[in-house]
Design a protein around this motif. Structure first.
Motif, short mmCIF file in Angstrom:
data_model
loop_
_atom_site.label_atom_id
_atom_site.label_comp_id
_atom_site.label_asym_id
_atom_site.label_seq_id
_atom_site.Cartn_x
_atom_site.Cartn_y
_atom_site.Cartn_z
N GLY A 140 10.12 -22.02 3.30
CA GLY A 140 9.84 -21.36 2.03
C GLY A 140 8.77 -20.28 2.15
O GLY A 140 8.12 -20.12 3.18
N THR A 141 8.60 -19.56 1.04
CA THR A 141 7.61 -18.48 1.02
C THR A 141 6.19 -18.99 0.82
O THR A 141 5.24 -18.30 1.17
N ALA A 142 6.06 -20.20 0.26
CA ALA A 142 4.72 -20.75 0.04
C ALA A 142 4.04 -20.96 1.39
O ALA A 142 4.58 -21.59 2.28
N ALA A 143 2.86 -20.38 1.53
CA ALA A 143 2.06 -20.50 2.76
C ALA A 143 2.80 -20.01 4.00
O ALA A 143 2.56 -20.48 5.11
N ALA A 144 3.72 -19.06 3.82
CA ALA A 144 4.50 -18.54 4.96
C ALA A 144 3.59 -17.96 6.03
O ALA A 144 3.89 -18.05 7.22
N ASN A 145 2.46 -17.38 5.65
CA ASN A 145 1.58 -16.74 6.63
C ASN A 145 1.04 -17.74 7.65
O ASN A 145 0.76 -17.36 8.78
N ILE A 146 0.95 -19.00 7.28
CA ILE A 146 0.46 -20.01 8.23
C ILE A 146 1.58 -20.91 8.76
O ILE A 146 1.51 -21.41 9.87
N LEU A 147 2.65 -21.08 7.98
CA LEU A 147 3.70 -22.03 8.36
C LEU A 147 4.91 -21.40 9.05
O LEU A 147 5.65 -22.09 9.74
N ALA A 148 5.13 -20.11 8.86
CA ALA A 148 6.31 -19.45 9.45
C ALA A 148 5.98 -18.83 10.80
O ALA A 148 4.96 -18.17 10.94
N GLU A 149 6.86 -19.05 11.76
CA GLU A 149 6.70 -18.43 13.08
C GLU A 149 7.29 -17.02 13.11
O GLU A 149 6.91 -16.22 13.96
N HIS A 150 8.22 -16.76 12.22
CA HIS A 150 8.96 -15.51 12.27
C HIS A 150 9.29 -15.06 10.85
O HIS A 150 9.51 -15.91 9.98
N GLU A 153 0.82 -1.22 0.00
CA GLU A 153 0.00 0.00 0.00
C GLU A 153 0.85 1.26 0.00
O GLU A 153 0.46 2.28 -0.57
N ARG A 154 2.02 1.20 0.63
CA ARG A 154 2.88 2.37 0.72
C ARG A 154 3.95 2.42 -0.37
O ARG A 154 4.76 3.33 -0.39
N GLY A 155 3.95 1.43 -1.25
CA GLY A 155 4.92 1.41 -2.33
C GLY A 155 6.34 1.10 -1.87
O GLY A 155 7.31 1.37 -2.59
N ILE A 156 6.47 0.54 -0.68
CA ILE A 156 7.79 0.17 -0.15
C ILE A 156 8.30 -1.04 -0.92
O ILE A 156 7.55 -1.99 -1.16
N VAL A 157 9.55 -1.01 -1.31
CA VAL A 157 10.15 -2.08 -2.09
C VAL A 157 10.69 -3.17 -1.16
O VAL A 157 11.45 -2.87 -0.23
N VAL A 158 10.29 -4.42 -1.41
CA VAL A 158 10.82 -5.55 -0.65
C VAL A 158 12.02 -6.11 -1.42
O VAL A 158 11.88 -6.65 -2.50
N GLU A 159 13.20 -5.92 -0.86
CA GLU A 159 14.44 -6.40 -1.48
C GLU A 159 14.70 -7.87 -1.17
O GLU A 159 15.39 -8.54 -1.91
N GLY A 160 14.17 -8.34 -0.04
CA GLY A 160 14.34 -9.73 0.35
C GLY A 160 13.37 -10.08 1.45
O GLY A 160 12.92 -9.21 2.20
N ALA A 161 13.04 -11.36 1.55
CA ALA A 161 12.15 -11.84 2.61
C ALA A 161 12.57 -13.26 2.96
O ALA A 161 12.81 -14.08 2.07
N TRP A 162 12.68 -13.53 4.26
CA TRP A 162 13.07 -14.84 4.76
C TRP A 162 12.11 -15.22 5.87
O TRP A 162 11.64 -14.37 6.62
N PHE A 163 11.83 -16.52 5.97
CA PHE A 163 10.84 -16.99 6.93
C PHE A 163 11.42 -18.15 7.74
O PHE A 163 12.17 -18.97 7.21
N LEU A 164 11.05 -18.19 9.01
CA LEU A 164 11.58 -19.20 9.93
C LEU A 164 10.45 -19.99 10.56
O LEU A 164 9.44 -19.42 10.99
N SER A 165 10.63 -21.29 10.60
CA SER A 165 9.76 -22.18 11.37
C SER A 165 10.65 -22.83 12.41
O SER A 165 11.59 -23.55 12.06
N GLY A 166 10.40 -22.53 13.65
CA GLY A 166 11.37 -22.90 14.68
C GLY A 166 12.64 -22.11 14.43
O GLY A 166 12.59 -20.91 14.21
N ASP A 167 13.77 -22.79 14.37
CA ASP A 167 15.04 -22.11 14.10
C ASP A 167 15.52 -22.34 12.68
O ASP A 167 16.64 -21.98 12.34
N LYS A 168 14.69 -22.95 11.85
CA LYS A 168 15.08 -23.28 10.48
C LYS A 168 14.30 -22.45 9.47
O LYS A 168 13.15 -22.11 9.69
N ARG A 169 14.97 -22.15 8.37
CA ARG A 169 14.32 -21.39 7.30
C ARG A 169 13.25 -22.25 6.62
O ARG A 169 13.40 -23.46 6.48
#
Length: 198
Positions: free
Chosen positions: A179-189, A161-177
């Motif tokens: 994927g981006t697929a379904a990150a909203n439900i599968l990633a803790e961080h 909405e603010r036009g901010i550019v995402v240069e990178g995104a990483w997701f963690l489940s527990g202490d392990k990386r």
């Protein structure tokens, strides 16, 4: 060197050597010390908790006591290569204003936060009917510093909405990386690297 928390390790991996950083909500300075020692980064910190400030200063770090909600406004524009906000966004009174200042002060900004849409949080609410207490969200509803419960999809929508550019995104489940697929439900961080639009 002490092992960094997983989100901080991701940030450290992607900070360029010899740059200037501002770590907002830097805690005891673990990330700053690691970047200083391994990448010769010129690191500055802003931290609310006096005990954490003392711990960071005892490591030889340049950290001042301050509140991101108030004190970021005092920093000059583009005075750092990176501004870092790790596990602090959800504790800010006005996270939108803090992010604006973060992107003004740093040429790029790292933001990490716990994902309140993770499946364990959802299950806790669904089956227990109570605010969750998890490894990453260990406080109870009445003593938590988290005042804005953000999800990965909320954050993605906010930056779009603010036009901010995402240069990178990483997701963690527990202490392990994970994927981006379904990150909203599968990633803790989540960890995002952002910059203002050109």
């Amino acid at each position: 060197m002490t092992a960094l928390r997983p989100d901080l390790a991701i940030i450290a991996e992607h900070v360029a050597p010899g740059t200037r950083i501002l770590d907002v909500g830097c805690g005891d300075g673990a990330l700053m010390a690691a970047l200083r020692d391994t990448k010769r980064v010129d690191a500055r910190g802003l931290e609310l908790d006096a005990g954490n400030v003392a711990a960071a200063v005892s490591r030889g770090l340049s950290v001042i006591q301050g509140d991101a909600d108030v004190d970021l406004a005092e920093y000059p524009e583009a005075s750092f290569d990176y501004a870092i906000l790790s596990q602090t966004l959800q504790t800010a009174k006005r996270p939108d204003v803090v992010l604006d200042h973060l992107l003004r002060v740093g040429r790029q900004a790292f933001v990490s936060f716990p994902n309140f849409a993770h499946w364990r949080v959802r299950m806790s609410l669904l089956w227990g009917g109570r605010m969750p207490v998890t490894r990453l969200l260990p406080e109870r509803w009445y003593d938590t510093p988290n005042i804005h419960h953000v999800t990965i999809d909320d954050f993605r929508s906010f930056v779009a909405e603010r036009g901010i550019v995402v240069e990178g995104a990483w997701f963690l489940s527990g202490d392990k990386r994970t994927g981006t697929a379904a990150a909203n439900i599968l990633a803790e961080h989540a960890v995002f690297l952002l910059r203002k639009p050109a």
